[in-house]
Scaffold this motif. Structure first.
Motif, PDB file in Angstrom:
ATOM      1  N   LEU A 103      30.841 -18.814 -37.865  1.00 57.04           N
ATOM      2  CA  LEU A 103      29.667 -19.640 -38.145  1.00 57.04           C
ATOM      3  C   LEU A 103      28.735 -18.955 -39.139  1.00 57.04           C
ATOM      4  N   GLN A 104      28.579 -17.638 -38.993  1.00 57.87           N
ATOM      5  CA  GLN A 104      27.755 -16.905 -39.958  1.00 57.87           C
ATOM      6  C   GLN A 104      28.399 -16.946 -41.337  1.00 57.87           C
TER       7      GLN A 104
ATOM      8  N   TYR B 170      34.624 -21.804 -45.807  1.00 55.57           N
ATOM      9  CA  TYR B 170      34.309 -23.179 -46.199  1.00 55.57           C
ATOM     10  C   TYR B 170      33.900 -24.021 -44.995  1.00 55.57           C
ATOM     11  N   GLY B 171      34.672 -23.959 -43.929  1.00 55.49           N
ATOM     12  CA  GLY B 171      34.363 -24.780 -42.764  1.00 55.49           C
ATOM     13  C   GLY B 171      35.315 -24.471 -41.629  1.00 55.49           C
ATOM     14  N   THR B 172      35.042 -25.062 -40.482  1.00 53.14           N
ATOM     15  CA  THR B 172      35.869 -24.823 -39.305  1.00 53.14           C
ATOM     16  C   THR B 172      35.996 -26.104 -38.490  1.00 53.14           C
TER      17      THR B 172
ATOM     18  N   HIS C 266      28.815 -26.207 -44.081  1.00 50.59           N
ATOM     19  CA  HIS C 266      27.467 -25.713 -44.360  1.00 50.59           C
ATOM     20  C   HIS C 266      26.391 -26.752 -44.030  1.00 50.59           C
ATOM     21  N   ASP C 267      26.739 -28.025 -44.089  1.00 48.33           N
ATOM     22  CA  ASP C 267      25.754 -29.093 -43.867  1.00 48.33           C
ATOM     23  C   ASP C 267      25.289 -29.190 -42.417  1.00 48.33           C
ATOM     24  N   ASN C 268      26.155 -28.846 -41.471  1.00 49.94           N
ATOM     25  CA  ASN C 268      25.781 -29.042 -40.064  1.00 49.94           C
ATOM     26  C   ASN C 268      25.916 -27.789 -39.203  1.00 49.94           C
TER      27      ASN C 268
ATOM     28  N   PHE D 165      24.651 -27.081 -35.167  1.00 50.51           N
ATOM     29  CA  PHE D 165      25.722 -26.842 -34.196  1.00 50.51           C
ATOM     30  C   PHE D 165      25.532 -25.501 -33.505  1.00 50.51           C
ATOM     31  N   TRP D 166      25.255 -24.461 -34.283  1.00 48.15           N
ATOM     32  CA  TRP D 166      25.121 -23.118 -33.724  1.00 48.15           C
ATOM     33  C   TRP D 166      23.924 -23.029 -32.795  1.00 48.15           C
ATOM     34  N   SER D 167      22.852 -23.699 -33.141  1.00 46.16           N
ATOM     35  CA  SER D 167      21.673 -23.705 -32.284  1.00 46.16           C
ATOM     36  C   SER D 167      21.984 -24.349 -30.935  1.00 46.16           C
TER      37      SER D 167
END
Length: 330
Positions: free
Chosen positions: A259-260, A268-270, A312-314, A318-320
């Motif tokens: 996530l970091q 790029y994304g997961t 990167h947009d969300n 999500f992490w919060s």
């Protein structure tokens, strides 16, 4: 990062009954050790309090033999229900059927459809693999040379994820039972999947596999990590090689480093699962079954926990939310 060859057993004893009767005892058995399963254990813990049961989370560090010993020990103690993520479902059918004959047995994360388990809790791993393939297409719209990295291919979820990625990149029809062998590159006019490498949950090997790929294939454009620890290990290897943003990283699962990496623009994304819900729903269903309530079983034996794409947009939101579920403050 080298794991000691030990069984990591997390015992969460939560007695919520107000009377003197002993509450039901349930076991949650993972397929390895990792922060993914720490998130799941939080779901187990919260559900144990809500449904007034005692729970144990067991994380086998040495594979099939450890998982077998854990399950047999739980059965010998008269456990009231077990939720397990089978490591090698084809070769564990007898063990799983033994468990199903003696207690309530469900599977989570990775299924064993040929066993007598009562239900499966998890994502549609083939569809999730295809979502991961879509992230690859976004990261490398002009195509490229790719490598897939995963802990082990004996697990059904790993097979399905890998195949979903391949089928999406090859623009094939939706066919979850298809299996491409791993003895030759797979390619079309845009993408080439050079190879799939396994590491058997050895983190040091997971990193060295990426290092070897970078050295062997200078034309490598992207790496795909299908188990939670694979993307962070790939990120370390690519950073040390000085190839950040030259080699794209597409991930699976919600490791903090992943996530970091997305926030930093290095991954790029997961595609994320919801291990918290795996733990919570496993306890909810097993508690109901142990108390004679068959209605807790999902239709057709499958409780779908949808996968989600994080970019990167969300990622920040999500992490919060994830930190809120697990009690992390930073």
């Amino acid at each position: 990062m080298k794991l000691k060859c030990l069984i990591l057993t997390v015992l969460i004893s939560l007695i919520g009954c107000s009377n003197e009767q002993q509450s039901e005892q349930l076991g949650f058995v993972t397929n390895g050790v990792g922060s993914f399963w720490v998130i799941a254990s939080k779901g187990v813990e919260h559900a144990a309090k809500e449904f007034s049961v005692q729970t144990e989370v067991h994380m086998p560090a040495e594979g099939v033999s450890d998982q077998k010993r854990i399950i047999q020990t739980l059965l010998a103690r008269g456990i009231d229900g077990i939720a397990v993520s089978p490591i090698d479902p084809e070769n564990q059918t007898d063990l799983l059927n033994e468990a199903a004959a003696n207690t309530f047995l469900i599977t989570h994360d990775s299924d064993a459809p040929n066993s007598n388990r009562l239900c499966f809790i998890g994502i549609d791993n083939y569809s999730a693999g295809r979502e991961c393939g879509k992230l690859v297409k976004e990261a490398l719209p002009d195509g490229g040379n790719l490598m897939i990295f995963v802990g082990r291919l004996e697990q059904l979820n790993a097979q399905q994820r890998r195949q979903g990625v391949i089928d999406e990149l090859m623009n094939r029809s939706f066919q979850p039972t298809r299996r491409d062998p791993n003895d030759a590159p797979i390619s079309n006019d845009k993408y080439t999947i050079i190879d799939t490498r396994t590491d058997q949950f050895d983190y040091a090997k997971a990193k060295s596999q990426v290092e070897d790929a970078i050295a062997k294939y200078p034309q490598l454009d992207g790496v795909i990590g299908l188990f939670a620890y694979n993307p962070p290990m790939a990120l370390k290897a690519i950073k040390e090689a000085g190839k950040i943003n030259q080699i794209k990283i597409i991930a699976f699962d919600e490791e903090d480093e992943t996530l970091q990496g997305i926030m930093d623009g290095h991954i790029y994304g997961t595609v994320v699962q919801n291990p918290y819900q795996y733990g919570y729903e496993s306890v909810r269903i097993l508690a109901g079954l142990a108390r004679g309530d068959q209605s807790v079983l999902p239709p057709e034996g499958y409780l779908d926990i949808p996968a989600r794409k994080i970019t990167h947009d969300n990622v920040e939101k999500f992490w919060s939310n994830l930190k809120g579920l697990t009690g992390k403050t930073n």
